[in-house]
Design a protein around this motif. Structure first.
Motif, short mmCIF file in Angstrom:
data_model
loop_
_atom_site.label_atom_id
_atom_site.label_comp_id
_atom_site.label_asym_id
_atom_site.label_seq_id
_atom_site.Cartn_x
_atom_site.Cartn_y
_atom_site.Cartn_z
N LEU A 45 -12.24 7.70 6.24
CA LEU A 45 -11.38 7.43 7.40
C LEU A 45 -11.86 8.19 8.63
N SER A 85 -8.35 4.95 18.04
CA SER A 85 -7.85 3.58 18.15
C SER A 85 -7.42 3.33 19.58
N THR A 94 -4.56 10.83 11.51
CA THR A 94 -4.42 9.49 10.94
C THR A 94 -3.10 9.40 10.19
N LEU A 128 -0.86 6.80 7.53
CA LEU A 128 -0.83 5.63 6.63
C LEU A 128 0.62 5.23 6.40
N SER A 173 2.49 -1.82 4.62
CA SER A 173 2.26 -2.95 5.52
C SER A 173 3.56 -3.66 5.88
N GLN A 210 -4.86 7.19 14.88
CA GLN A 210 -4.82 5.87 14.28
C GLN A 210 -3.66 5.72 13.31
N PHE A 227 -2.91 3.23 10.09
CA PHE A 227 -3.39 2.19 9.17
C PHE A 227 -2.25 1.79 8.24
N TYR A 238 -1.30 0.25 4.56
CA TYR A 238 -1.82 -0.05 3.21
C TYR A 238 -0.89 -1.07 2.56
N LEU A 240 -7.68 -1.35 4.20
CA LEU A 240 -6.63 -0.83 5.10
C LEU A 240 -6.59 -1.71 6.34
N PRO A 252 -5.78 -1.72 10.32
CA PRO A 252 -5.47 -0.89 11.49
C PRO A 252 -4.43 -1.55 12.39
#
Lengths: 242, 242, 242, 242, 242, 242
Positions: A232, A238, B105, B107, B110, B151, B153, B155, B221, B223
């Motif tokens: 990552l 981003s 980052t 996570l 989704s 960022q 992301f 999953y 993943l 973004p």
């Protein structure tokens, strides 16, 4: 300016007309060559159907622009400007070029059809060519060793040509030298830019992308296939700032 | 296992239930912590509505799994398992956690809605939270310094949850130690895996992604926003091998 | 500046924060009021969660901006800045405003979710409100006559908020007076524009749209429902010039 | 019935077969010619591959139908019915017709591929032709002055051919004379309508569109590019009534 | 008409208002009950916010319509007409009904948001409810055995509500008795159909679908998840006839 | 192995290369022939451009694989491997085959373009051919009676080729004999499977689909047009288990 060496060239860009690579992705080229990575252009017509400029003028402009961007250039004749068709023979011819240049990264015009008919047709031909370059039994390419590229990115000559079904990646081109080189390369296409505000349009596009990404200027590229990362931390920044 | 230090943590992962992070993205966590980057988990229910396992068991399993993955973990109570709703107060609470952890980052599950109702709701809350973490005037977060992540992301806990409107990036998790660590972390959720073939499903997903990408195993993943790169050479590999 | 008259107002614009209408669609308002059509703004928070400006300042700025644009303005309190939730009661309250103002055209923020969480929530509330304004049996609105609007357009506060599933219509705002009025209205939000390059961003967006459409500047609006015309001659111009 | 005059014709419609324009968009033609705007048809085959009717019959039917609709008509031979291919030479030939007719508005069959293979191919050829008509250097068209149309709309010969990625605009065709003229023009294709319920199908489509839009009957057209308006008041009605 | 028995009921349909099931999918119900499969309706408001009809009238109309269709019916109060919100408690309540009825197939209004705000909200609640019905640990449903349905189909109350991201399956309802029963069930909603042309609209929709499919009338349903077949011969007919 | 009989064959599958049908849909063929329904393969090249295997070898492998699957096979020469173009003459030739075989169901490779260039081109040719088979006036097919198929399904040779704009239907292929027959048929393509892990990839795809659908293995097919059913009870199972 013709490519003669035997060394693989990391970056290979295809354009349908003498100015397409410069207008759609010139700043990315400038950024790569400035970082020491060689680039090569394959231009697939002499722009002879355009409203302005003779083929001779336009080829000279393209050579000058490539030189400003630090890239080598060659011309390949397919069906001629505004006459491009999707033929297997064209894809195989382009696959032969890919096998000769052995690029890591390939740039091609985007596949959106509501733009100049040569643009998306060339994009589709290059997409197929990157695949055909891998197949061992093609008799037209016998003797030329198979080659697998690492990535195919689409560039959009105009905003209308930006795909909506691929998430873009943005290349930061804010460095003043990159912008200056890019602008000079676009301006080298005198026959085109005297008549229309193409340079202004492209700089406006790049600035808007940059502002949105919290940087100065940026160019959107559209990967044909998913990017693969080991970590990552390779994907740190981003684009959303608003 | 509770996060106590003051150091920013590079990777912050949110899960709706005690096993979601492990099943949907555990291998990515294993890969990052193995590379020396700290990770922290925020689990937003105790899994009390599931068919198997008591809340106490499930929290213990999650702690063990996080430990195997080299991550710290905390639990936050929102509305409870299968009761999660999209409330501004929840997003603000999660924004407060983001300000405390200060991740690079993030996570989150989704946003595809045809899955467990808690998953996409948490995804939306985290997405909003990453934005609210930037706004200075939120009175609930007064005193906590604004934070901008690099960022976000998403999953996908199951294949059904993979977005079709965002191009995936693939993280290569083929190293045997990563796969072993991931499998162990999934197996730590004994109450869940004894009943169903979840581990087999996740390994099959990762293997299929890997085969398609020409590597062993990979995790997709998604973004939230375009990735920004300084150079094409940062994005070297792509996934199409067939 | 509060709307007091009984006359229907042709154009009703909703904003989640004191500056949203101006930044996302101010030029369209300027164009309409300049042509003699009245416009009214409904602002649904006082911007109290933003990083800059007090609620009092921001309301004053909004009043000044509305005045510059020739529009009346009112504030309605829903859940407060960054706290907006999708509640039936809010939609009904907004439907009540629609019944009071009796607009022909309504503007609301777009529904794309990857932006400020208040924006798309307000868009959805307004969309529902335009429908509820037609239903006779809503007891909260008893005594207020039903009203059917002619059109609902979404505006995008940022480029990221532009829908990709609705074809835009472009409003030509190239007249220098319109651009000047719009710029002044944006600049009236001193607390916001001193910190960030919002005005530059919006002008760049409008210029790029305009260049692409072969005109000076343009704003994209996104109709909620298909437009109905008696004749093709009503739809004379289109936007593609490149 | 052949177009002989030198005056520009506001509306130019292309059809792949002798009855396509009438079935897919005849009511719009009737509406325009009734309002005094001239229309011209270009039919690109004689329908010789259909199950019913001889080429001679079908050309006669098309001439009669065009006459009923108040339009002039010409036939152009490309590859023949069910044999149409996407060739640059075809697009250039059609561009030549556009330069001769000099239309404001062009109608072409939609691009959805899951329909008669000639329909979408002709749509793509016309789309490209409207662009090529603007390029000055095409040697096949030398001597013919460049022409820029104002709009390209796609019509859908069947419901299956309606695009889902372009928002439709609806043309209100409720006037009894328009419906009668349209029905007569469709009925003029005796060889086709005796065998199948085409007229019933088209009237059902138009009625359903009309009912949904709160009017009698309507035809959906699909603009190739964004519409540009000077004012919101030009776009007064919208279609949602349910 | 209240469901009292303990037998599983093969078909369970949810409606937001007393007439939604009949208008959007009544013919499918008629077809199933005529074939001997029991159906049960759950109506989630009394239609009290509509412009026409009292709650008492509307409940009586719904009972009569259900009876004509051969279905049992019950009413459940959530937030009331035009006040429905997406709450976990509602989804759990609906999951409880699913556990009690134990259906094979469930029908719910489609998820497209640009329609009556209660429709898509109920669709989302039912979708979540079918999932929650499977989870063993939900304390509100303790004592009620878990139930897994075979399929969830969405129906579209209006053409605008038809999803574009799910391929429809068509149910052939051409048998005259089915059409007659359906029409009678719609007509039973006297308070609604006296004012607007709803019946005409629905019959036009079904006829157009039928004509396109080469049959008399058809209703499109939209499966939430992929259909599974043991054999291609189970899926014999398809819809394209034009 | 050449088809000589006059009986209609229920299932007709087209492949661009000698192994495409087997790898993309072989298990479905095995399932159908095992149930007593005849199947016929039309292979449109001899695979001569591949990296491995001679044309002679590959044809022999295809014949063996078809035999294992219980299908008859024929080869048709279009433009040759990796040279396929979309030509009307090809579609008409394939329509002639359809008229000769008179299938109920047709299988063709999917239309997604980012795969081997022959795959999607053949898919488009077959789609057009199924339509041309219905048109009576095609002079090349004079004497051959018109034929209307019941369904066209697309299969995906690789996961990348799975359409995202058509909802899949899943065929359950969990029976051990079906899996064994399929595996043997893939293994019959010795020249291909010795070099790459194609069999492993296909089994992993089918297993993942099966796990997700709550069964052993499954193959996704993508119907070109909506499926029509007389009753909901024909569509009993659906795929979501997670």
């Amino acid at each position: 300016m013709q490519l003669t060496g035997k060394m693989p060239v990391p970056l290979l860009a295809f354009g349908a007309h003498p100015d397409d690579i410069e207008f759609g992705g010139g700043a990315v080229i400038a950024s790569e060559t400035r970082a020491g990575r060689a680039a090569h252009f394959v231009v697939c017509s002499r722009g002879e159907a355009g409203s302005f400029g003779t083929p001779k003028q336009r080829m000279a402009e393209a050579k000058k622009a490539a030189s400003l961007l630090g890239a080598t250039i060659e011309f390949v004749e397919l069906d001629g400007d505004s006459h491009l068709e999707i033929r297997a023979a064209h894809a195989i011819k382009l696959a032969g070029i890919i096998r000769r240049i052995r690029p890591i990264t390939v740039l091609a015009p985007s596949l959106i059809e509501n733009q100049h008919p040569d643009h998306w047709r060339l994009g589709k031909l290059v997409r197929d060519a990157t695949r055909l370059a891998r197949y061992g039994g093609l008799k037209e390419l016998r003797g030329s060793p198979r080659h697998i590229i690492d990535q195919l990115f689409y560039y959009a000559v105009t905003a209308e040509a930006e795909p909506t079904d691929i998430s873009p990646v943005l290349i930061d081109i804010s460095a003043p030298e990159i912008l200056a080189t890019w602008t000079a390369a676009m301006a080298a296409h005198c026959s085109q830019v005297s008549a229309l505000n193409y340079i202004e349009l492209q700089l406006a596009r790049a600035k808007l992308r940059g502002l949105r990404a919290g940087t100065g200027h940026a160019i959107a590229l559209f990967p044909s296939d998913p990017l693969v990362f080991d970590s990552l931390s390779k994907t740190l920044r981003s684009a959303r700032k608003f």
